[in-house]
Design a protein around this motif. Structure first.
Motif, PDB file in Angstrom:
ATOM      1  N   GLY A 173     -34.709  -6.803 -23.702  1.00  0.00           N
ATOM      2  CA  GLY A 173     -34.827  -7.624 -22.658  1.00  0.00           C
ATOM      3  C   GLY A 173     -34.480  -7.242 -21.185  1.00  0.00           C
ATOM      4  N   PHE A 174     -34.078  -5.909 -20.977  1.00  0.00           N
ATOM      5  CA  PHE A 174     -33.295  -5.504 -19.742  1.00  0.00           C
ATOM      6  C   PHE A 174     -34.469  -4.648 -19.016  1.00  0.00           C
ATOM      7  N   PHE A 175     -34.330  -4.879 -17.794  1.00  0.00           N
ATOM      8  CA  PHE A 175     -35.233  -4.392 -16.743  1.00  0.00           C
ATOM      9  C   PHE A 175     -34.379  -2.852 -16.159  1.00  0.00           C
ATOM     10  N   ALA A 176     -34.995  -1.817 -16.514  1.00  0.00           N
ATOM     11  CA  ALA A 176     -34.527  -0.679 -16.083  1.00  0.00           C
ATOM     12  C   ALA A 176     -35.279   0.096 -15.232  1.00  0.00           C
ATOM     13  N   GLN A 177     -34.904   0.605 -13.993  1.00  0.00           N
ATOM     14  CA  GLN A 177     -35.804   1.537 -13.244  1.00  0.00           C
ATOM     15  C   GLN A 177     -34.881   2.728 -12.514  1.00  0.00           C
ATOM     16  N   LYS A 178     -35.491   3.694 -12.087  1.00  0.00           N
ATOM     17  CA  LYS A 178     -34.901   4.771 -11.393  1.00  0.00           C
ATOM     18  C   LYS A 178     -34.849   4.569 -10.196  1.00  0.00           C
ATOM     19  N   GLY A 179     -33.821   4.707  -9.390  1.00  0.00           N
ATOM     20  CA  GLY A 179     -33.663   4.584  -7.798  1.00  0.00           C
ATOM     21  C   GLY A 179     -33.275   5.827  -7.180  1.00  0.00           C
ATOM     22  N   GLU A 180     -33.810   6.097  -5.969  1.00  0.00           N
ATOM     23  CA  GLU A 180     -33.596   7.113  -5.267  1.00  0.00           C
ATOM     24  C   GLU A 180     -32.109   7.071  -4.462  1.00  0.00           C
ATOM     25  N   ALA A 181     -31.180   8.205  -4.743  1.00  0.00           N
ATOM     26  CA  ALA A 181     -30.042   8.143  -4.329  1.00  0.00           C
ATOM     27  C   ALA A 181     -30.173   8.973  -3.125  1.00  0.00           C
ATOM     28  N   ASP A 182     -29.092   9.184  -2.556  1.00  0.00           N
ATOM     29  CA  ASP A 182     -28.806   9.722  -1.109  1.00  0.00           C
ATOM     30  C   ASP A 182     -27.634  10.747  -1.111  1.00  0.00           C
ATOM     31  N   LEU A 183     -27.446  11.433  -2.249  1.00  0.00           N
ATOM     32  CA  LEU A 183     -26.431  12.580  -2.221  1.00  0.00           C
ATOM     33  C   LEU A 183     -26.687  13.781  -2.790  1.00  0.00           C
ATOM     34  N   PRO A 184     -27.425  14.572  -1.905  1.00  0.00           N
ATOM     35  CA  PRO A 184     -28.230  15.760  -2.287  1.00  0.00           C
ATOM     36  C   PRO A 184     -27.212  16.763  -2.486  1.00  0.00           C
ATOM     37  N   PHE A 185     -26.837  17.226  -3.836  1.00  0.00           N
ATOM     38  CA  PHE A 185     -25.863  18.272  -4.241  1.00  0.00           C
ATOM     39  C   PHE A 185     -26.010  19.085  -5.373  1.00  0.00           C
ATOM     40  N   LEU A 186     -26.003  18.267  -6.579  1.00  0.00           N
ATOM     41  CA  LEU A 186     -26.596  18.911  -7.730  1.00  0.00           C
ATOM     42  C   LEU A 186     -28.043  19.020  -7.728  1.00  0.00           C
ATOM     43  N   PRO A 187     -28.803  20.079  -8.160  1.00  0.00           N
ATOM     44  CA  PRO A 187     -30.151  20.336  -8.323  1.00  0.00           C
ATOM     45  C   PRO A 187     -30.603  19.226  -8.977  1.00  0.00           C
ATOM     46  N   ASN A 188     -31.698  18.347  -8.543  1.00  0.00           N
ATOM     47  CA  ASN A 188     -32.235  17.381  -9.232  1.00  0.00           C
ATOM     48  C   ASN A 188     -31.581  16.083  -9.487  1.00  0.00           C
ATOM     49  N   SER A 189     -30.597  15.952  -8.567  1.00  0.00           N
ATOM     50  CA  SER A 189     -29.622  14.747  -8.587  1.00  0.00           C
ATOM     51  C   SER A 189     -29.907  13.380  -7.697  1.00  0.00           C
ATOM     52  N   HIS A 190     -31.137  13.373  -7.462  1.00  0.00           N
ATOM     53  CA  HIS A 190     -31.653  12.571  -6.410  1.00  0.00           C
ATOM     54  C   HIS A 190     -31.843  11.281  -6.998  1.00  0.00           C
ATOM     55  N   GLN A 191     -31.624  10.930  -8.128  1.00  0.00           N
ATOM     56  CA  GLN A 191     -31.813   9.523  -8.904  1.00  0.00           C
ATOM     57  C   GLN A 191     -30.464   8.950  -9.430  1.00  0.00           C
ATOM     58  N   PHE A 192     -30.649   7.696  -9.582  1.00  0.00           N
ATOM     59  CA  PHE A 192     -29.625   7.018 -10.422  1.00  0.00           C
ATOM     60  C   PHE A 192     -30.506   5.907 -11.132  1.00  0.00           C
ATOM     61  N   LEU A 193     -29.781   5.283 -12.226  1.00  0.00           N
ATOM     62  CA  LEU A 193     -30.303   4.445 -12.968  1.00  0.00           C
ATOM     63  C   LEU A 193     -30.083   2.844 -12.702  1.00  0.00           C
ATOM     64  N   SER A 194     -31.042   2.115 -12.567  1.00  0.00           N
ATOM     65  CA  SER A 194     -30.507   0.880 -12.238  1.00  0.00           C
ATOM     66  C   SER A 194     -31.131  -0.139 -13.580  1.00  0.00           C
ATOM     67  N   ILE A 195     -29.942  -1.089 -14.024  1.00  0.00           N
ATOM     68  CA  ILE A 195     -30.530  -1.918 -14.916  1.00  0.00           C
ATOM     69  C   ILE A 195     -30.019  -3.002 -14.756  1.00  0.00           C
ATOM     70  N   SER A 196     -30.980  -4.207 -14.714  1.00  0.00           N
ATOM     71  CA  SER A 196     -30.774  -5.492 -14.379  1.00  0.00           C
ATOM     72  C   SER A 196     -30.607  -6.311 -15.528  1.00  0.00           C
ATOM     73  N   LYS A 197     -29.615  -7.253 -15.651  1.00  0.00           N
ATOM     74  CA  LYS A 197     -29.400  -8.119 -16.662  1.00  0.00           C
ATOM     75  C   LYS A 197     -29.942  -9.385 -16.266  1.00  0.00           C
ATOM     76  N   PRO A 198     -30.944  -9.977 -17.282  1.00  0.00           N
ATOM     77  CA  PRO A 198     -31.539 -11.170 -16.900  1.00  0.00           C
ATOM     78  C   PRO A 198     -30.622 -12.407 -16.693  1.00  0.00           C
ATOM     79  N   ARG A 199     -31.208 -13.260 -15.980  1.00  0.00           N
ATOM     80  CA  ARG A 199     -30.418 -14.619 -15.607  1.00  0.00           C
ATOM     81  C   ARG A 199     -30.482 -15.496 -17.089  1.00  0.00           C
ATOM     82  N   LEU A 200     -29.666 -16.310 -17.246  1.00  0.00           N
ATOM     83  CA  LEU A 200     -29.867 -17.221 -18.285  1.00  0.00           C
ATOM     84  C   LEU A 200     -30.696 -18.275 -17.920  1.00  0.00           C
ATOM     85  N   GLY A 201     -31.609 -18.633 -19.112  1.00  0.00           N
ATOM     86  CA  GLY A 201     -32.730 -19.745 -18.804  1.00  0.00           C
ATOM     87  C   GLY A 201     -33.841 -19.074 -18.281  1.00  0.00           C
TER      88      GLY A 201
END
Length: 238
Positions: A210-238
Motif C-alpha cells: 500500500g505504499f507509493f514509491a517513485q524515483k525522483g531526480e536528484a541534483d548532486l552529479p558525482f557518482l556515475p548514474n547517481s541522478h536519482q533518489f527513491l521517494s516512498i509516501s506513507k498513506p494517510r489514515l482513513g
C-alpha cells in the motif's frame, strides 16, 4: 574488454556530509521542513542534524556510530576522510566534479561537516537527537517523523546486505514515518555504480503493502548514474 574502475569499499564507511549536500541528494525544500520532525538514518558524522536544527527543523539522527565518544568519532572520521581522498585521487576521471570541484575541496567539505557534527554531538543535550541504532530496528515509536532520510547506505552496500535486509530496513523506515509523511533514499546504486539489482522487486513489495514509491531526480552529479533518489509516501489514515 576494459575492467570497470570502481570505488573499493570493505565494511560500512563512516560519512560526513553537509546540509547543502542533503538538499541536493534529496531535493529538499527547507521551507517545507521548518517545524517538522526529520530523521537522518545512517548519516554517520554528517552535519545535517546540527545544521537543520539551527534553522528550525526538528532533526534527529540514528546510527550505530553514536555508541562511540566524540573523540573516538573524530579520530575515526578524520582517518576515514584521508582514506576516501586517497581512493578518489585514483578515480578522478570517473566522477563528475561539477559540485565538489576537486578532491581537495571534497576533503575540506568533509572535514567542515565533521567538525560541525562534533560541536553538536558534544553538547549537553545531544542525547535528545543522536541515537545509537542500526537498521532494521530503530528505537522510535510508530509514526514519529514527518520525513525520514537515508543516504549512502541502503542499495550502495548491495554486496554486503541481502534483499531481505533491504526490505526489512525500508519497512522500518516507513514504520517510524507518520501517515502522510515520506521516506527518501539516495542513491539507488551499488558501488559498481549500477542500479540496485532488486529495486523492481522492492518496489513491487512496497506497492503490495500500500505504499507509493517513485524515483525522483536528484541534483548532486558525482557518482556515475547517481541522478536519482527513491521517494516512498506513507498513506494517510482513513
Amino acid at each position: 574488454m576494459e575492467t570497470k574502475r570502481i570505488y573499493e569499499q570493505a565494511g560500512v564507511a563512516m560519512t560526513s556530509r553537509s546540509y547543502a549536500e542533503y538538499e541536493k541528494m534529496f531535493m529538499l525544500q527547507t521551507e517545507d521542513l521548518i517545524g517538522k520532525r526529520v530523521l537522518d538514518v545512517a548519516g554517520g558524522a554528517s552535519s545535517f542534524t546540527a545544521d537543520a536544527r539551527q534553522i528550525g527543523i526538528l532533526a534527529e539522527a540514528a546510527d550505530p556510530l553514536y555508541a562511540m565518544s566524540a573523540a573516538e568519532i573524530e579520530a575515526h572520521g578524520r582517518a576515514e576522510i584521508e582514506v576516501v581522498a586517497a581512493k578518489m585521487e585514483k578515480l578522478t576521471d570517473v566522477y563528475d566534479w561539477t559540485y565538489y570541484g576537486s578532491v581537495e575541496r571534497h576533503k575540506a567539505g568533509r572535514i567542515a561537516a565533521l567538525e560541525r557534527f562534533l560541536a553538536d554531538y558534544e553538547s549537553s543535550d545531544q542525547a535528545e537527537r543522536y541515537y545509537a541504532a542500526a537498521l532494521p530496528e530503530l528505537p522510535f515509536e510508530h509514526s514519529s517523523f514527518d520525513f525520514v532520510l537515508c543516504s549512502h547506505f541502503l542499495f550502495l552496500y548491495e554486496a554486503q546486505f541481502d534483499f531481505e535486509f533491504h526490505l526489512a530496513a525500508v519497512k522500518e523506515l516507513l514504520r517510524v514515518c507518520k501517515p502522510g509523511g515520506e521516506v527518501r533514499i539516495y542513491p539507488l546504486l551499488s558501488f559498481r555504480t549500477e542500479e540496485y539489482s532488486r529495486l523492481a522487486d522492492l518496489l513491487d513489495e512496497l506497492a503490495w503493502n500500500g505504499f507509493f514509491a517513485q524515483k525522483g531526480e536528484a541534483d548532486l552529479p558525482f557518482l556515475p548514474n547517481s541522478h536519482q533518489f527513491l521517494s516512498i509516501s506513507k498513506p494517510r489514515l482513513g
